[in-house]
Design an enzyme around this catalytic site. Structure first.
Site, PDB file in Angstrom:
ATOM      1  N   ARG A 381       9.878  61.845 104.184  1.00  0.00           N
ATOM      2  CA  ARG A 381       9.323  60.501 104.111  1.00  0.00           C
ATOM      3  C   ARG A 381      10.166  59.578 103.240  1.00  0.00           C
ATOM      4  O   ARG A 381       9.633  58.866 102.378  1.00  0.00           O
ATOM      5  CB  ARG A 381       7.889  60.525 103.582  1.00  0.00           C
ATOM      6  CG  ARG A 381       6.886  61.049 104.590  1.00  0.00           C
ATOM      7  CD  ARG A 381       5.473  60.788 104.152  1.00  0.00           C
ATOM      8  NE  ARG A 381       4.525  61.252 105.172  1.00  0.00           N
ATOM      9  CZ  ARG A 381       3.220  61.165 105.058  1.00  0.00           C
ATOM     10  NH1 ARG A 381       2.698  60.626 103.980  1.00  0.00           N
ATOM     11  NH2 ARG A 381       2.437  61.594 106.020  1.00  0.00           N
ATOM     12  N   ASN A 417      11.909  65.963 107.139  1.00  0.00           N
ATOM     13  CA  ASN A 417      10.624  65.731 107.781  1.00  0.00           C
ATOM     14  C   ASN A 417      10.239  64.262 107.690  1.00  0.00           C
ATOM     15  O   ASN A 417      10.323  63.658 106.613  1.00  0.00           O
ATOM     16  CB  ASN A 417       9.545  66.573 107.077  1.00  0.00           C
ATOM     17  CG  ASN A 417       8.155  66.298 107.596  1.00  0.00           C
ATOM     18  OD1 ASN A 417       7.829  66.654 108.727  1.00  0.00           O
ATOM     19  ND2 ASN A 417       7.320  65.664 106.788  1.00  0.00           N
ATOM     20  N   GLU A 418       9.872  63.667 108.819  1.00  0.00           N
ATOM     21  CA  GLU A 418       9.271  62.333 108.871  1.00  0.00           C
ATOM     22  C   GLU A 418      10.133  61.258 108.219  1.00  0.00           C
ATOM     23  O   GLU A 418       9.617  60.426 107.460  1.00  0.00           O
ATOM     24  CB  GLU A 418       7.884  62.346 108.213  1.00  0.00           C
ATOM     25  CG  GLU A 418       6.849  63.133 108.987  1.00  0.00           C
ATOM     26  CD  GLU A 418       5.451  63.049 108.379  1.00  0.00           C
ATOM     27  OE1 GLU A 418       5.274  62.312 107.389  1.00  0.00           O
ATOM     28  OE2 GLU A 418       4.553  63.717 108.902  1.00  0.00           O
ATOM     29  N   ASP A 419      11.404  61.223 108.535  1.00  0.00           N
ATOM     30  CA  ASP A 419      12.222  60.163 107.943  1.00  0.00           C
ATOM     31  C   ASP A 419      12.297  58.942 108.847  1.00  0.00           C
ATOM     32  O   ASP A 419      13.350  58.335 109.025  1.00  0.00           O
ATOM     33  CB  ASP A 419      13.608  60.700 107.574  1.00  0.00           C
ATOM     34  CG  ASP A 419      13.557  61.397 106.219  1.00  0.00           C
ATOM     35  OD1 ASP A 419      13.151  60.748 105.248  1.00  0.00           O
ATOM     36  OD2 ASP A 419      13.883  62.586 106.153  1.00  0.00           O
ATOM     37  N   ARG A 456      11.630  67.568 112.073  1.00  0.00           N
ATOM     38  CA  ARG A 456      10.382  67.095 112.665  1.00  0.00           C
ATOM     39  C   ARG A 456      10.203  65.590 112.453  1.00  0.00           C
ATOM     40  O   ARG A 456      10.346  65.095 111.360  1.00  0.00           O
ATOM     41  CB  ARG A 456       9.172  67.818 112.061  1.00  0.00           C
ATOM     42  CG  ARG A 456       7.881  67.319 112.681  1.00  0.00           C
ATOM     43  CD  ARG A 456       6.625  67.707 111.938  1.00  0.00           C
ATOM     44  NE  ARG A 456       5.515  66.937 112.494  1.00  0.00           N
ATOM     45  CZ  ARG A 456       5.157  65.743 112.030  1.00  0.00           C
ATOM     46  NH1 ARG A 456       5.789  65.198 111.018  1.00  0.00           N
ATOM     47  NH2 ARG A 456       4.146  65.094 112.606  1.00  0.00           N
TER      48      ARG A 456
END
Length: 806
Positions: A381, A417-419, A456
């Site tokens: 994130r 994850n989730e960048d 992801r």
């Protein structure tokens, strides 16, 4: 094979401190079990939460602060991580102890080995800072030899400063959906080394089914000089028989080099069914280091399934955070082992470690039990941040691979994850994010060519990692769960290797429903099943189950059931990985039924299985099992004579159900017959007490008891508090919400607050439905435990409060 972080020489601790980086972990530290040379520092520690000046105040602070005696490991957010009223502490914590340093090698090196400390650390000997480390999850060492030599007297003053302060240049991002814990929350060791020792030993395995396995043993030295070394290598098969040995005499070297290679003609393979492990031992200068490794082969078919050792294997996965009630990140090793065993007993063969390098115990258990692992660097994130941010990320990836690549269980190195998250520094610079992700992928491939990389949720960069997962949350953050299959089929051609990572539903343990979730009708209007932006919030945006649903265990079980049924219908799909195995804390979800807890776990934060655990076990478990839904559903409700559904989850071919001692029939299991694979009965219960007993093939059975309430409740009027049970762990009190006539309000989700006046203590801030002083009721009830005596109170808006003396 060359690695990006070179071995370090004597005196490098000062360089590490100056750069903010650190040297790779010593194999002699990581892999030696010699208790005389590897001393685990558990007792004798003191802790202070707050800032001090390490140059003087730590050891001259008695008039300033009060130190607390503690044992290691220790997390200074163990209590406040899910406090409903105040966010978790983000700041400095100091640890100190006095050491007796007695290295048996007169010319040896003395180092401190930290298995993990959050989130930034400084190590001090006396008033001298001898090392620092940025990163809360990788292991690191600090050489204290020279600093100890300056110390006068028999004891050495050791102090460690940890902090988890907000830092835009440190991974993971402060916007991460998990608590960035602080403290020395994994083990600390004092290690005595000879003058020259092994910094790293790696086994590299090349193997294809039906062929010999080619083994290369690589090593790096610590304390190198113009001297010769004698290495004695032994390899043992899974039964403990020595199958190879070699003595290597050569001059010391720098960097990583191969010092032995050989073939295994008929290797015993590591798999999820038979996790065979070889053991490699290397002795140098009287110190033997050892590690286990496995021989196995993986293959990902383009747009198709996954193969292990030449055979198609459906990936059946879950995920975990290093977190537990009462301990936070400082989980005792036996609790970690218990958690991994529960995963295996559920039938999982794959584990994604979210979202950072985790304890070595996790990897060891996965090696032993046959659970494949996706381990991930904590680029979560956030955008690309600054140059220092990027360098720190590459260092953490380097250390994770260097420290864990011998583990047979690891099949994917996760790059992040989730960048695609809004609000972080350079978070919308897609070109920069793509470039950095490519750097991480290439670094991973250089260090470990045999393993895939994964990522992801970052659709604009989905072509970069070897394995990719889009965001698919059908039935939770968007749409309905019946859209799952169509969504997977649509995603199939978009990437070469699709693995669906993260799916599931929050459930408030103890909350159940007699009728389907009404929000499903509204959710049908939204066909986008991805988690978008700030969908995790409980306000704003389109109708969705995550925001507008009841969070019942009933709904979660139906969603799991549908997904698991669907996975059996898709032979082309490598598999799917459910989010998440156990509830964990997060600063972002203060309004959840248990404040600051992500409740998507199949277990509560104290490791009690929810009903959803058994849905997975009914599809994936190997041992015969039967589970009647509703073990923590003490009162069911409906009209007199009204039929209610009974769900039984089982992997048995046939199950017979008994109501109050009388058989109501046998049913065959059929995975295509939703829900409960056809093992469901619609029954009318007797008023008052009822008992359900299900019996599967071979006599495996399960029983639940409950009351059936037919009285209709009106407006909630009052809370009644009473003692439920007493034991060595304290007194448990239960709050019930009643209407004016004293009828239980069984659909209530009211928020209640417990309080205590007296000498006792509420057992709260555990992050569980039964261990939080502020909590949403589950079917009109809530409970908490008290240690000691006092007057317990419970309040909720708009109703009369309840009290009980204990």
């Amino acid at each position: 094979m060359e690695v990006s972080r070179r071995s370090f020489l004597v005196g490098s601790a000062a360089v590490c401190a100056a750069t903010g980086l650190h040297a790779p972990l010593l194999a002699s530290v990581l892999q030696s079990s010699d208790d005389a040379r590897n001393v685990r520092l558990e007792d004798g520690w003191e802790f202070y939460k707050g800032p001090l000046d390490g140059r003087f105040q730590v050891w001259h602070s008695e008039e300033l602060v009060t130190w607390q005696k503690i044992a290691m490991p220790h997390c200074f957010n163990a209590y406040d991580a899910c406090d409903p009223d105040t966010p978790a502490y983000r700041g400095v914590g100091w640890y100190r102890m006095k050491l007796k340093v007695t290295n048996p090698s007169s010319d040896g090196r003395t180092v401190l080995h930290f298995e993990g400390a959050g989130q930034r650390s400084e190590v001090w000997i006396g008033n001298e800072r001898v090392g620092s480390h940025s990163g809360g999850y990788d292991e690191f060492v600090v050489d204290i030899t020279d600093a100890c030599a300056k110390t006068k007297g028999a004891e050495v003053q050791l102090a460690v400063r940890c902090d988890n302060e907000r830092d835009i240049e440190r991974m993971p991002s402060d916007l991460s959906d998990f608590t960035l814990y602080g403290g020395l929350y994994r083990a600390v060791h004092l290690v005595y080394l000879p003058a020259v020792s092994l910094e790293a030993v790696h086994t590299r395995v090349e193997f294809e089914p039906g062929k010999v396995a080619k083994i290369a043993v690589n090593g790096r030295l610590y304390g190198t000089g113009g001297v010769g070394v004698v290495l004695r290598l032994s390899l043992f098969d899974p039964q403990g028989k020595r199958v190879f040995e070699k003595t290597v005499e050569r001059r010391a070297w720098t960097g990583e080099e191969t010092f032995a290679s050989f073939d295994l003609p008929q290797p015993q393979l590591w798999s999820t069914k038979t996790p065979s492990l070889y053991r490699c031992e290397v002795e140098l200068n009287g110190v033997t280091v050892a590690h286990r490794f496995g021989v196995r082969h993986t293959r990902w078919e383009d747009h198709g399934p996954f193969f292990l050792n030449g055979e198609r294997l459906a990936i059946r996965g879950t995920q975990r955070h290093e977190d537990h009630a009462g301990y936070a990140a400082a989980m005792p090793e036996e609790l970690i082992r218990q958690e991994i065993r529960l995963m295996k007993e559920m039938g999982a063969n794959f584990l994604r470690l979210a979202h950072y390098q985790q304890s070595r115990v996790v990897l060891e258990m996965c090696d032993e039990l046959g659970i494949m692992v996706w381990e991930e660097v904590p680029w979560c994130r956030s955008g690309v941040g600054t140059k220092l941010f990027q360098e720190r990320g590459k260092t953490q990836l380097t250390n994770m691979i260097d420290q864990h690549r011998n583990h047979a269980c690891v099949v994917i190195w996760g790059l992040g994850n989730e960048d695609d998250w809004p609000g972080e520094l350079n978070g919308e610079d897609h070109a920069a994010i793509r470039a950095y992700m490519t750097e991480l992928r290439e670094l991973s491939h250089k260090m470990d060519p045999e393993r895939m990389t994964g990522y992801r949720r970052c659709d604009f960069a989905k072509d970069i990692p070897d394995v990719y997962s889009p965001s698919i949350w059908a039935g939770w953050y968007g749409g309905v769960y019946t859209e799952y299959k169509a969504t997977l089929e649509k995603a199939r051609p978009t990437v070469k290797h699709l693995l669906h990572v993260e799916w599931g539903a929050d459930s408030h343990a103890g909350r159940h429903a007699e009728e389907p979730d009404a929000v499903l009708k509204q959710a049908l209007a939204d066909k986008d099943v991805a988690e978008k932006g700030l969908d995790y919030k409980l306000t704003g945006g389109a109708a969705r189950v995550s925001k507008d649903g009841t969070w019942s265990e009933t709904y979660a079980c139906d969603l799991f059931d549908w997904y698991l049924k669907t996975l059996e219908e898709l032979p082309w799909l490598p598999g799917a990985v459910q989010w998440v195995f156990k509830d964990f804390t997060t600063p972002l979800r203060v309004d959840n039924p248990v404040p600051r807890v992500n409740q998507k776990g199949l277990l509560t934060r104290d490791m009690v299985p929810k009903e959803g655990y058994f849905v997975f076990q009914s599809y994936w478990g190997e041992r015969p099992m039967v589970r009647v839904y509703g073990h923590d559903w003490p009162v069911r409700w409906g009209k007199v004579g009204q039929e209610r559904m009974v769900r039984v989850y089982s992997n048995c071919a046939e199950v017979e159900l008994f109501l109050n001692g009388k058989s109501v029939g046998k049913k065959k299991r059929n995975a295509e017959d939703f829900p409960a694979a056809g093992l469901r009965w619609n029954l009318a219960f007797a008023a008052g007490k009822n008992e359900l007993r299900a019996v599967g093939v071979g006599g495996v059975a399960d029983t639940v008891s409950f009351e059936y309430q037919s009285a209709v409740w009106g407006k909630a009027e009052k809370l009644v508090l009473a003692v439920k049970s007493k034991g060595s762990g304290g007194t448990t009190v239960e709050a019930l919400l009643l209407d004016a006539a004293g009828v239980r309000c069984l659909d209530s989700r009211a928020v209640v607050r417990f309080s205590l006046a007296g000498d006792g203590v509420l057992k709260d801030n555990l992050g569980t439905p039964t261990g939080s002083r502020v909590v949403q009721m589950y079917n009109g009830r809530a409970e908490i435990t008290v240690a000691g005596t006092g007057m317990v109170g419970v309040v909720s808006d708009g109703v009369t409060a309840g009290f009980v003396a204990i």
